[in-house]
Design a protein around this motif. Structure first.
Motif, PDB file in Angstrom:
ATOM      1  N   ALA A  90       0.816  -0.851  -0.293  1.00  0.00           N
ATOM      2  CA  ALA A  90       0.314   0.194   0.144  1.00  0.00           C
ATOM      3  C   ALA A  90       0.766   1.211   0.343  1.00  0.00           C
ATOM      4  CB  ALA A  90      -0.624   0.028   1.722  1.00  0.00           C
ATOM      5  N   VAL A  91      -0.175   2.392  -0.120  1.00  0.00           N
ATOM      6  CA  VAL A  91       1.028   3.704   0.077  1.00  0.00           C
ATOM      7  C   VAL A  91       0.459   4.320   1.018  1.00  0.00           C
ATOM      8  CG1 VAL A  91       1.716   6.064  -1.568  1.00  0.00           C
ATOM      9  CG2 VAL A  91       1.795   3.302  -3.265  1.00  0.00           C
ATOM     10  N   VAL A  92       1.581   4.918   1.195  1.00  0.00           N
ATOM     11  CA  VAL A  92       0.703   6.773   2.850  1.00  0.00           C
ATOM     12  C   VAL A  92      -0.163   7.242   2.655  1.00  0.00           C
ATOM     13  CG1 VAL A  92       1.144   7.134   4.634  1.00  0.00           C
ATOM     14  CG2 VAL A  92       2.548   4.499   4.294  1.00  0.00           C
ATOM     15  N   THR A  93      -0.613   7.435   2.084  1.00  0.00           N
ATOM     16  CA  THR A  93      -1.152   9.062   1.747  1.00  0.00           C
ATOM     17  C   THR A  93      -1.179  10.199   2.879  1.00  0.00           C
ATOM     18  OG1 THR A  93      -3.340   8.096   1.970  1.00  0.00           O
ATOM     19  CG2 THR A  93      -2.796   8.008  -0.107  1.00  0.00           C
ATOM     20  N   GLU A  94      -0.853   9.532   4.036  1.00  0.00           N
ATOM     21  CA  GLU A  94      -1.589  10.720   5.424  1.00  0.00           C
ATOM     22  C   GLU A  94      -0.227   9.656   6.186  1.00  0.00           C
ATOM     23  OE1 GLU A  94      -3.312  11.537   8.610  1.00  0.00           O
ATOM     24  OE2 GLU A  94      -5.202  11.708   6.984  1.00  0.00           O
ATOM     25  N   ASN A  98       1.282   6.708  15.417  1.00  0.00           N
ATOM     26  CA  ASN A  98       0.565   5.986  16.098  1.00  0.00           C
ATOM     27  C   ASN A  98       0.069   7.218  17.523  1.00  0.00           C
ATOM     28  OD1 ASN A  98       0.699   4.131  14.580  1.00  0.00           O
ATOM     29  ND2 ASN A  98       1.135   2.033  16.008  1.00  0.00           N
ATOM     30  N   LEU A  99       0.952   7.527  17.717  1.00  0.00           N
ATOM     31  CA  LEU A  99       1.204   8.523  18.435  1.00  0.00           C
ATOM     32  C   LEU A  99       0.190   9.496  18.338  1.00  0.00           C
ATOM     33  CD1 LEU A  99       4.889   8.969  20.439  1.00  0.00           C
ATOM     34  CD2 LEU A  99       3.202   7.383  21.291  1.00  0.00           C
ATOM     35  N   ALA A 100       0.208  10.510  17.273  1.00  0.00           N
ATOM     36  CA  ALA A 100      -1.181  11.647  16.816  1.00  0.00           C
ATOM     37  C   ALA A 100      -2.451  10.660  16.393  1.00  0.00           C
ATOM     38  CB  ALA A 100      -0.080  12.019  15.782  1.00  0.00           C
ATOM     39  N   GLY A 101      -2.018   9.564  16.533  1.00  0.00           N
ATOM     40  CA  GLY A 101      -3.393   9.041  16.344  1.00  0.00           C
ATOM     41  C   GLY A 101      -4.218   9.260  14.435  1.00  0.00           C
ATOM     42  N   SER A 102      -2.522   9.722  13.524  1.00  0.00           N
ATOM     43  CA  SER A 102      -3.385   9.804  12.023  1.00  0.00           C
ATOM     44  C   SER A 102      -1.667   8.579  11.517  1.00  0.00           C
ATOM     45  CB  SER A 102      -2.905  11.002  11.904  1.00  0.00           C
ATOM     46  OG  SER A 102      -0.983  10.828  12.260  1.00  0.00           O
ATOM     47  N   GLY A 103      -2.441   8.173  10.553  1.00  0.00           N
ATOM     48  CA  GLY A 103      -2.504   7.660   9.077  1.00  0.00           C
ATOM     49  C   GLY A 103      -3.165   6.903   8.017  1.00  0.00           C
ATOM     50  N   ALA A 114      -4.175   3.620   8.916  1.00  0.00           N
ATOM     51  CA  ALA A 114      -3.583   2.755   8.426  1.00  0.00           C
ATOM     52  C   ALA A 114      -2.743   3.034  10.528  1.00  0.00           C
ATOM     53  CB  ALA A 114      -2.865   2.590   7.861  1.00  0.00           C
ATOM     54  N   ARG A 115      -2.214   1.634  11.188  1.00  0.00           N
ATOM     55  CA  ARG A 115      -1.704   2.098  11.872  1.00  0.00           C
ATOM     56  C   ARG A 115       0.018   1.961  11.779  1.00  0.00           C
ATOM     57  NH1 ARG A 115      -4.008   5.809  12.237  1.00  0.00           N
ATOM     58  NH2 ARG A 115      -5.763   6.261  13.869  1.00  0.00           N
ATOM     59  N   ALA A 116       1.078   1.922  12.117  1.00  0.00           N
ATOM     60  CA  ALA A 116       2.424   1.187  12.239  1.00  0.00           C
ATOM     61  C   ALA A 116       2.631  -0.354  13.314  1.00  0.00           C
ATOM     62  CB  ALA A 116       3.431   1.759  12.370  1.00  0.00           C
ATOM     63  N   GLU A 117       3.108  -1.319  13.248  1.00  0.00           N
ATOM     64  CA  GLU A 117       3.247  -2.518  13.491  1.00  0.00           C
ATOM     65  C   GLU A 117       3.767  -1.956  14.663  1.00  0.00           C
ATOM     66  OE1 GLU A 117       4.395  -6.971  12.483  1.00  0.00           O
ATOM     67  OE2 GLU A 117       5.390  -5.450  11.726  1.00  0.00           O
ATOM     68  N   GLU A 118       5.421  -0.864  14.445  1.00  0.00           N
ATOM     69  CA  GLU A 118       5.697  -0.726  16.092  1.00  0.00           C
ATOM     70  C   GLU A 118       5.277   0.385  16.507  1.00  0.00           C
ATOM     71  OE1 GLU A 118      10.051  -0.659  15.171  1.00  0.00           O
ATOM     72  OE2 GLU A 118      10.209  -2.085  13.842  1.00  0.00           O
ATOM     73  N   GLU A 119       4.936   0.181  17.589  1.00  0.00           N
ATOM     74  CA  GLU A 119       4.474   1.692  18.314  1.00  0.00           C
ATOM     75  C   GLU A 119       5.267   2.614  17.925  1.00  0.00           C
ATOM     76  OE1 GLU A 119       0.907   2.865  19.540  1.00  0.00           O
ATOM     77  OE2 GLU A 119       1.336   0.413  19.265  1.00  0.00           O
ATOM     78  N   SER A 120       6.291   2.262  17.857  1.00  0.00           N
ATOM     79  CA  SER A 120       7.361   4.115  17.975  1.00  0.00           C
ATOM     80  C   SER A 120       7.500   4.898  16.789  1.00  0.00           C
ATOM     81  CB  SER A 120       8.243   4.110  19.031  1.00  0.00           C
ATOM     82  OG  SER A 120       8.912   2.896  18.490  1.00  0.00           O
ATOM     83  N   ALA A 121       7.108   4.141  15.077  1.00  0.00           N
ATOM     84  CA  ALA A 121       7.544   4.447  14.271  1.00  0.00           C
ATOM     85  C   ALA A 121       6.339   5.172  13.364  1.00  0.00           C
ATOM     86  CB  ALA A 121       7.415   3.266  13.320  1.00  0.00           C
ATOM     87  N   VAL A 122       7.066   5.970  12.595  1.00  0.00           N
ATOM     88  CA  VAL A 122       6.649   7.313  12.405  1.00  0.00           C
ATOM     89  C   VAL A 122       7.119   7.103  10.845  1.00  0.00           C
ATOM     90  CG1 VAL A 122       6.099   9.896  11.602  1.00  0.00           C
ATOM     91  CG2 VAL A 122       6.564   9.213  14.145  1.00  0.00           C
ATOM     92  N   ILE A 123       5.761   6.545   9.974  1.00  0.00           N
ATOM     93  CA  ILE A 123       5.596   6.381   8.516  1.00  0.00           C
ATOM     94  C   ILE A 123       5.749   7.636   7.285  1.00  0.00           C
ATOM     95  CG2 ILE A 123       5.687   4.592   6.434  1.00  0.00           C
ATOM     96  CD1 ILE A 123       5.178   2.764   9.088  1.00  0.00           C
ATOM     97  N   GLU A 124       6.689   8.359   6.154  1.00  0.00           N
ATOM     98  CA  GLU A 124       6.556   9.179   6.186  1.00  0.00           C
ATOM     99  C   GLU A 124       5.198   9.240   5.031  1.00  0.00           C
ATOM    100  OE1 GLU A 124       7.452  12.469   6.723  1.00  0.00           O
ATOM    101  OE2 GLU A 124       8.206  11.258   8.677  1.00  0.00           O
ATOM    102  N   LYS A 125       5.051   9.865   4.401  1.00  0.00           N
ATOM    103  CA  LYS A 125       3.793  10.053   3.264  1.00  0.00           C
ATOM    104  C   LYS A 125       4.330   9.171   1.520  1.00  0.00           C
ATOM    105  CE  LYS A 125       0.798  13.101   0.580  1.00  0.00           C
ATOM    106  NZ  LYS A 125      -0.024  14.029   0.051  1.00  0.00           N
ATOM    107  N   ASP A 126       4.189   9.019   0.851  1.00  0.00           N
ATOM    108  CA  ASP A 126       4.706   8.322  -0.145  1.00  0.00           C
ATOM    109  C   ASP A 126       5.441   6.807   0.154  1.00  0.00           C
ATOM    110  OD1 ASP A 126       3.161  10.371  -1.971  1.00  0.00           O
ATOM    111  OD2 ASP A 126       4.145  11.609  -1.665  1.00  0.00           O
ATOM    112  N   ARG A 127       5.422   6.554   1.482  1.00  0.00           N
ATOM    113  CA  ARG A 127       6.471   5.288   0.943  1.00  0.00           C
ATOM    114  C   ARG A 127       5.452   4.174   1.285  1.00  0.00           C
ATOM    115  NH1 ARG A 127      11.045   5.558   4.034  1.00  0.00           N
ATOM    116  NH2 ARG A 127      11.772   7.851   4.406  1.00  0.00           N
TER     117      ARG A 127
END
Length: 144
Positions: A90-94, A98-103, A114-127
């Motif tokens: 999938a492609v990240v559109t936002e 997880n901490l901010a509750g966005s994705g 979507a949420r990241a599997e790792e709680e502290s991970a941040v995955i940037e848009k378009d990844r």
């Protein structure tokens, strides 16, 4: 044939009939136990031995053959639309945080929270991410 053998044979027939009607792999294991008890009764074993044989064979069949049978019977099972997403890219559109509750991601033309599997991970848009599982209405993803 003595009365105990008739009872075990009757139980065997009832259990097989119930399995034939339900096809749920619920009573077939106990039918195997009833068959074993029937054989022991024909051999002249004591009622206690017959009951132990019924219980032992039923439990052994349930523990050791049920998982194999369930896998074999479900091999042609068609996954639901949601289940078919697991393992897909999938492609990240936002940005997923997880901490901010966005994705949000887009997969097969659809947008999903979507949420990241790792709680502290941040995955940037378009990844590009891989879908690991589904939790409620959210996809749990891992960066590829």
């Amino acid at each position: 044939m003595d009365m105990q053998a008739v009872v075990w044979l009757g139980l065997l027939v009832i259990l097989l009939a119930a399995e034939a009607v339900t096809l749920g792999l619920t009573t077939i294991w106990f039918a195997g136990g009833a068959l074993a008890a029937f054989v022991f009764s024909l051999a002249g074993a004591d009622l206690l031995v017959q009951i132990i044989a019924f219980c032992a064979v039923s439990v052994v069949l349930l523990i050791f053959t049920r998982p194999v049978a369930v896998r074999w019977l479900n091999r042609d099972r068609v996954k639901t639309n949601a289940e078919s997403l697991i393992g897909a890219s999938a492609v990240v559109t936002e940005t997923i945080d997880n901490l901010a509750g966005s994705g949000q991601v887009q997969v097969r033309g659809q947008f999903w929270s979507a949420r990241a599997e790792e709680e502290s991970a941040v995955i940037e848009k378009d990844r590009v991410v891989r879908i690991q599982k589904i939790s409620g209405v959210k996809l749990i993803v891992r960066e590829e």
